[in-house]
Structure formats: structure tokens, C-alpha cells
Motif scaffolding. Sequence first.
Motif, PDB file in Angstrom:
ATOM      1  N   GLY A  95      24.815 -76.220  30.692  1.00  0.00           N
ATOM      2  CA  GLY A  95      25.284 -74.856  30.620  1.00  0.00           C
ATOM      3  C   GLY A  95      26.615 -74.680  29.901  1.00  0.00           C
ATOM      4  N   THR A  96      27.268 -75.783  29.533  1.00  0.00           N
ATOM      5  CA  THR A  96      28.496 -75.682  28.748  1.00  0.00           C
ATOM      6  C   THR A  96      28.144 -75.697  27.265  1.00  0.00           C
ATOM      7  N   TRP A  97      29.125 -75.421  26.424  1.00  0.00           N
ATOM      8  CA  TRP A  97      28.861 -75.460  24.993  1.00  0.00           C
ATOM      9  C   TRP A  97      30.095 -75.938  24.242  1.00  0.00           C
ATOM     10  N   LYS A  98      29.837 -76.468  23.051  1.00  0.00           N
ATOM     11  CA  LYS A  98      30.886 -77.002  22.203  1.00  0.00           C
ATOM     12  C   LYS A  98      30.917 -76.258  20.874  1.00  0.00           C
ATOM     13  N   ARG A  99      32.105 -76.125  20.340  1.00  0.00           N
ATOM     14  CA  ARG A  99      32.291 -75.527  19.019  1.00  0.00           C
ATOM     15  C   ARG A  99      32.729 -76.625  18.061  1.00  0.00           C
ATOM     16  N   LEU A 100      31.987 -76.777  16.974  1.00  0.00           N
ATOM     17  CA  LEU A 100      32.210 -77.876  16.048  1.00  0.00           C
ATOM     18  C   LEU A 100      32.366 -77.322  14.644  1.00  0.00           C
ATOM     19  N   THR A 102      35.254 -77.547  10.839  1.00  0.00           N
ATOM     20  CA  THR A 102      36.189 -78.340  10.051  1.00  0.00           C
ATOM     21  C   THR A 102      37.466 -78.639  10.826  1.00  0.00           C
ATOM     22  N   GLY A 103      37.782 -77.807  11.811  1.00  0.00           N
ATOM     23  CA  GLY A 103      38.974 -78.038  12.614  1.00  0.00           C
ATOM     24  C   GLY A 103      38.774 -79.014  13.741  1.00  0.00           C
ATOM     25  N   GLY A 104      37.562 -79.518  13.931  1.00  0.00           N
ATOM     26  CA  GLY A 104      37.307 -80.472  14.993  1.00  0.00           C
ATOM     27  C   GLY A 104      36.365 -79.931  16.051  1.00  0.00           C
ATOM     28  N   LEU A 105      36.442 -80.526  17.231  1.00  0.00           N
ATOM     29  CA  LEU A 105      35.553 -80.206  18.343  1.00  0.00           C
ATOM     30  C   LEU A 105      36.344 -79.589  19.480  1.00  0.00           C
ATOM     31  N   SER A 106      35.814 -78.509  20.052  1.00  0.00           N
ATOM     32  CA  SER A 106      36.468 -77.886  21.194  1.00  0.00           C
ATOM     33  C   SER A 106      35.410 -77.419  22.182  1.00  0.00           C
ATOM     34  N   THR A 107      35.825 -77.193  23.424  1.00  0.00           N
ATOM     35  CA  THR A 107      34.931 -76.692  24.463  1.00  0.00           C
ATOM     36  C   THR A 107      34.981 -75.177  24.483  1.00  0.00           C
ATOM     37  N   GLY A 108      33.800 -74.548  24.459  1.00  0.00           N
ATOM     38  CA  GLY A 108      33.740 -73.094  24.421  1.00  0.00           C
ATOM     39  C   GLY A 108      34.016 -72.455  25.761  1.00  0.00           C
ATOM     40  N   ALA A 109      34.304 -71.172  25.734  1.00  0.00           N
ATOM     41  CA  ALA A 109      34.577 -70.404  26.949  1.00  0.00           C
ATOM     42  C   ALA A 109      33.348 -70.398  27.852  1.00  0.00           C
ATOM     43  N   GLN A 143      35.210 -55.103  27.351  1.00  0.00           N
ATOM     44  CA  GLN A 143      36.188 -55.379  26.305  1.00  0.00           C
ATOM     45  C   GLN A 143      37.168 -56.430  26.813  1.00  0.00           C
ATOM     46  N   PRO A 144      37.669 -57.313  25.932  1.00  0.00           N
ATOM     47  CA  PRO A 144      38.668 -58.291  26.365  1.00  0.00           C
ATOM     48  C   PRO A 144      39.938 -57.596  26.842  1.00  0.00           C
ATOM     49  N   SER A 145      40.551 -58.179  27.858  1.00  0.00           N
ATOM     50  CA  SER A 145      41.800 -57.614  28.351  1.00  0.00           C
ATOM     51  C   SER A 145      42.922 -57.904  27.364  1.00  0.00           C
ATOM     52  N   PRO A 146      44.061 -57.155  27.435  1.00  0.00           N
ATOM     53  CA  PRO A 146      45.155 -57.376  26.486  1.00  0.00           C
ATOM     54  C   PRO A 146      45.664 -58.803  26.490  1.00  0.00           C
ATOM     55  N   THR A 147      45.646 -59.477  27.647  1.00  0.00           N
ATOM     56  CA  THR A 147      46.162 -60.838  27.704  1.00  0.00           C
ATOM     57  C   THR A 147      45.242 -61.828  27.034  1.00  0.00           C
ATOM     58  N   THR A 148      43.943 -61.497  26.952  1.00  0.00           N
ATOM     59  CA  THR A 148      43.023 -62.425  26.326  1.00  0.00           C
ATOM     60  C   THR A 148      42.742 -62.079  24.877  1.00  0.00           C
ATOM     61  N   GLN A 149      43.181 -60.889  24.408  1.00  0.00           N
ATOM     62  CA  GLN A 149      42.945 -60.527  23.027  1.00  0.00           C
ATOM     63  C   GLN A 149      43.678 -61.467  22.087  1.00  0.00           C
ATOM     64  N   ALA A 150      44.833 -61.967  22.525  1.00  0.00           N
ATOM     65  CA  ALA A 150      45.605 -62.839  21.660  1.00  0.00           C
ATOM     66  C   ALA A 150      45.111 -64.268  21.676  1.00  0.00           C
ATOM     67  N   ILE A 151      44.235 -64.589  22.612  1.00  0.00           N
ATOM     68  CA  ILE A 151      43.722 -65.949  22.723  1.00  0.00           C
ATOM     69  C   ILE A 151      42.560 -66.103  21.773  1.00  0.00           C
ATOM     70  N   GLN A 152      42.638 -66.955  20.835  1.00  0.00           N
ATOM     71  CA  GLN A 152      41.588 -67.179  19.854  1.00  0.00           C
ATOM     72  C   GLN A 152      40.845 -68.453  20.206  1.00  0.00           C
ATOM     73  N   ALA A 153      39.542 -68.449  19.912  1.00  0.00           N
ATOM     74  CA  ALA A 153      38.724 -69.636  20.188  1.00  0.00           C
ATOM     75  C   ALA A 153      38.746 -70.557  18.987  1.00  0.00           C
ATOM     76  N   ALA A 154      39.917 -70.824  18.436  1.00  0.00           N
ATOM     77  CA  ALA A 154      40.010 -71.703  17.277  1.00  0.00           C
ATOM     78  C   ALA A 154      39.731 -73.126  17.694  1.00  0.00           C
ATOM     79  N   PRO A 155      38.944 -73.883  16.886  1.00  0.00           N
ATOM     80  CA  PRO A 155      38.629 -75.250  17.243  1.00  0.00           C
ATOM     81  C   PRO A 155      39.843 -76.146  17.134  1.00  0.00           C
ATOM     82  N   SER A 156      39.853 -77.188  17.921  1.00  0.00           N
ATOM     83  CA  SER A 156      40.919 -78.174  17.859  1.00  0.00           C
ATOM     84  C   SER A 156      40.334 -79.524  18.176  1.00  0.00           C
ATOM     85  N   THR A 157      41.152 -80.549  17.979  1.00  0.00           N
ATOM     86  CA  THR A 157      40.665 -81.890  18.266  1.00  0.00           C
ATOM     87  C   THR A 157      40.717 -82.196  19.753  1.00  0.00           C
ATOM     88  N   GLN A 158      41.356 -81.339  20.523  1.00  0.00           N
ATOM     89  CA  GLN A 158      41.421 -81.523  21.960  1.00  0.00           C
ATOM     90  C   GLN A 158      40.507 -80.517  22.631  1.00  0.00           C
TER      91      GLN A 158
END
Length: 372
Positions: A95-100, A102-109, A143-158
Motif C-alpha cells: 500500500g505504500t508507493w515510491k517516486r523515482l 532523475t532526482g533519485g528515489l523517495s517515499t510518497g505521501a 484542498q491542501p492546507s496552507p501549511t502543506t501547500q509549501a511542502i513539495q513532493a520533490a524526489p530526493s536520495t533519502q
Amino acid sequence: MTRVLAICAMLGIWANWAIAQTSQPSRPIILSYGSPDQYWVATVEKDQTSKARFKTLVRSQTLPAGDWRDLGVIYGHATALAQTQGDLAVLLDDGTWKRLGTGGLSTGAALPGTGGILAWGSVGQTLYAVRAVEGGMESLATQPSPTTQAIQAAPSTQASVGPSITTRPTTKPARLTLLKLDRGQWVGAADLPMDMGVGLMAVTGFGSKPVLAAPGPNGAVRTFVWNDSKWDPMGDARVGGRVGAFGLLSAGRGLALWVDQDGQIKLFLKREGEDWAAAEGFATAGGPNAKRSLAAAGEEFRMALLEDGKLREQRYDLSGKPRGTLTEMPTPQTFQPDPLLRALEVIVLLGIIVVVMVTFYRRRAAAGEKEE
């Protein structure tokens, strides 16, 4: 009145139980997904470090004719592929998912809701999923709350855990809900029709609108499009026989539905203003023991096959007719830095070392002169 209330309560409990008992995710060993400019193929195999674990190997190709690239390994059993903003979105059987990308691998929301994830797909570059949610759309923040609007799901190596969905307390029965990934957060997009059932489904896009497919009675697959805040029927594909694994594809200006029946894949096409119809000239490639996956990539369909330990591929035009013959996929290239760039990096590093050493000895000499 007491009996009516008791019956309603039992129906609510039964609805929650029925949705929780939905079909378990299919566990294919080869998966593929395509977009207008990229194509991905993933294969699942046993992890040699543990008999109970699996790993998913992912490769990609830039369209129309780029080299194959090895994107690495995801530890876990992939069950579906899609894309989000140009990156590959890999759903795992837990039930989890990964985002893969050019920026690497990250765990999705994390997705809200309970039970299995019944559909996983993309409309354009936006990721969608279907899952049972207690209270359905009413319990989700749309709709995303104001505190989460700034959080981007950008991939990272961690690995990182994305923001969780906002829900309101509810005791209402669970309802199948179409979810959408919006700025790194899952939000409610639409409740599914009440009569759609609780089996595995498929989702893709027709233009910018989500389209759903679900098994219907008498060997049919029902399709619906979300249009002006309601689900409009798009007709039934009469596939005949038992419906096994299936998927929806966005193909050019139309839609495609593939159905796997005992290892043989059938393809059905729908163009605007027309009914679903079997693709003429389409034939399943490979032998009886091959494992297959079908995707729409660029301006063609591509069938990936895993047979006798080898990856092969058969291509088709958008009418379903074969293009060329069954061929073996080339070995993907691992990432190698440009030799000239590497040489420049070494030269710059040596220059920095020389400057540091010269500065150190000059300061040491100056300090000695002062002492004298």
C-alpha cells in the motif's frame, strides 16, 4: 423504528466489511507504463537476501528512440506503475508507493483510507488512486492546507514521508473514493458510483478528465468519465469470458482497454462518439509461458514480455496492428559521467589542493620570520 435503525447499522457494518475485503492487489512480475515522452518497464524478482522479500528492477527509455537506462532497484513487490510530474510512481503491494526520477528515489505521501488500493493511474502528469475512505469525500479535505501547500513532493536520495491527508472524524460507512495527488498531498477528487462494486479497477485520462473502468456483469467491463461533477457512462466493453487483470490506456485521441484472460491479452479501442470495439489485427506476442504487460507509449502500443529469463518487446500502432517483429530489449546503460567532465573535476580538485598547500606553507614561513 428500532428495527430499521438496527438494519441500517448492520448495513453500514457490512459495507465497511465488504470494502475492507476487496480483492488483493494483483502481483505481476512485469509491469510497464508509458507517456508521450517516456517509457518505463519494471520486473519483480526474489530478493536473494531474504526468501520472503522481493525487489523491483526499473529501466526507462526516452521517446521516441532514446537509449535504455537502468534506474536501479526498489525493494518491494511493485503492483502498478503511473507517473507524477514526469517521475515514475511505483505502487507496492503493502500500500505504500515510491517516486523515482532523475532526482533519485523517495517515499510518497501515505494514502488515506483502508483496504487495498483498487486503481492506480495518471491523468496527464497528475497521479490518481481509488481506495475506500470512511465517509468518502465528505471526510476529506478537498484542498491542501496552507501549511502543506509549501511542502513539495520533490524526489530526493533519502526516503521521506509526505504529508498526511486531513480528515474529519466520522462514523459513516466507507465509500470508494477517487483520490488525487495535489502539491504533495492526497485530496478527494470524487466519490465513485454506488453500484460500481468493490473489485480491482483501472484509471486513466481522456483529455484532462479521469476515466474509470470496473468489471461488470456478463463478462463486460464498464467505463465512466468524470464530467462536470458527475460520472457519465462511456459504455461497456464486451470482452467475453472471465475478466482477469485489465487496464486502461490513454492512446492518442481515444482510449484503450486491455484484458488478460488466462495469459492471452485482448485489446479494445474507443474513439470519441464510438462504442468500444475489439482491435482488429491485434495478436498476443510470445509463447504460452510468457508474462506480459501492455502500455501506450508515444504514438504506439508496446507489449513487454518476460520469457525464459529474457525481456522482449512487440510494438503495435494505435489501431492494434503489429509493427515489426518480437525483439529482445537491449541491455540498459548504467549512468556514467562524461569523461571530459570527470577530467575537469580532477583538475579543479588538484588546483584547490595546490592553492591550500601553498597558502599553508606561506603562512607558516611568515610566522617563523616574526618569531625570529
